[in-house]
Design a protein around this motif. Structure first.
Motif, mmCIF file in Angstrom:
data_model
loop_
_atom_site.group_PDB
_atom_site.id
_atom_site.type_symbol
_atom_site.label_atom_id
_atom_site.label_comp_id
_atom_site.label_asym_id
_atom_site.label_seq_id
_atom_site.Cartn_x
_atom_site.Cartn_y
_atom_site.Cartn_z
ATOM 1 N N SER A 1 -5.248 -5.753 5.955
ATOM 2 C CA SER A 1 -4.992 -6.033 4.514
ATOM 3 C C SER A 1 -3.981 -7.170 4.466
ATOM 4 N N GLU B 1 -7.271 -3.347 1.966
ATOM 5 C CA GLU B 1 -7.226 -2.115 1.576
ATOM 6 C C GLU B 1 -6.249 -1.866 0.395
ATOM 7 N N TRP B 2 -6.782 -1.024 -0.487
ATOM 8 C CA TRP B 2 -5.781 -0.797 -1.498
ATOM 9 C C TRP B 2 -4.999 0.628 -1.277
ATOM 10 N N ARG B 3 -4.092 0.489 -0.653
ATOM 11 C CA ARG B 3 -3.177 1.401 -0.260
ATOM 12 C C ARG B 3 -1.786 1.098 -0.470
ATOM 13 N N SER B 4 -0.689 2.159 -0.603
ATOM 14 C CA SER B 4 0.508 1.877 -0.733
ATOM 15 C C SER B 4 1.240 1.206 0.327
ATOM 16 N N ASP B 5 0.662 1.512 1.691
ATOM 17 C CA ASP B 5 1.285 0.911 2.793
ATOM 18 C C ASP B 5 0.718 -0.150 3.463
ATOM 19 N N TRP B 6 0.195 -0.982 2.407
ATOM 20 C CA TRP B 6 -0.965 -2.096 2.848
ATOM 21 C C TRP B 6 -0.242 -3.228 3.746
ATOM 22 N N HIS C 1 1.342 -2.666 6.377
ATOM 23 C CA HIS C 1 1.496 -2.407 7.501
ATOM 24 C C HIS C 1 0.023 -2.267 8.156
ATOM 25 N N ILE C 2 -0.891 -2.477 7.512
ATOM 26 C CA ILE C 2 -2.275 -2.878 7.989
ATOM 27 C C ILE C 2 -2.667 -4.299 8.098
#
Length: 103
Positions: A79, A68-73, A75-76
């Motif tokens: 990802s 998942e291309w997110r800034s908080d990846w 924590h997932i």
């Protein structure tokens, strides 16, 4: 290159062991052990050139699907698992190049 193959093969075995407390350990242990076995087989020159290419493509597709291309990846979990697949894909690219140069 032989040092890389041996070291990364051992690291993938350690990655597999760490997965023992994962919610779905069988899948991840298998994926990391496949990478470790591929490295060891390349080290012993018992591997066809197309094998790491096919595995690398498979790992990379898994990365694209899971990451998942997110800034908080970080924590997932999904990802982080995707990032592990990317590490495996990059390793397979290195093994593939090694086998091509060895021919």
């Amino acid at each position: 290159m032989r040092i890389y193959l041996a070291t990364s093969g051992i690291l993938f075995i350690l990655f597999a062991i760490v997965q023992l407390n994962d919610p779905n350990p069988v899948v991840w242990i298998a994926l990391y052990l496949i990478a470790a076995i591929t490295n060891m087989m390349a080290l012993k020159s018992r591997l066809k050139t197309w094998t790491p290419a096919l595995l690398g493509l498979t790992y990379f597709v898994g990365f694209i699907v899971m990451f998942e291309w997110r800034s908080d990846w970080i924590h997932i979990e999904q990802s982080r698992e995707g990032a592990g697949l990317l590490v495996c894909a990059i390793n397979m690219l290195i093994v593939f190049i090694y086998l091509l140069k060895k021919k």
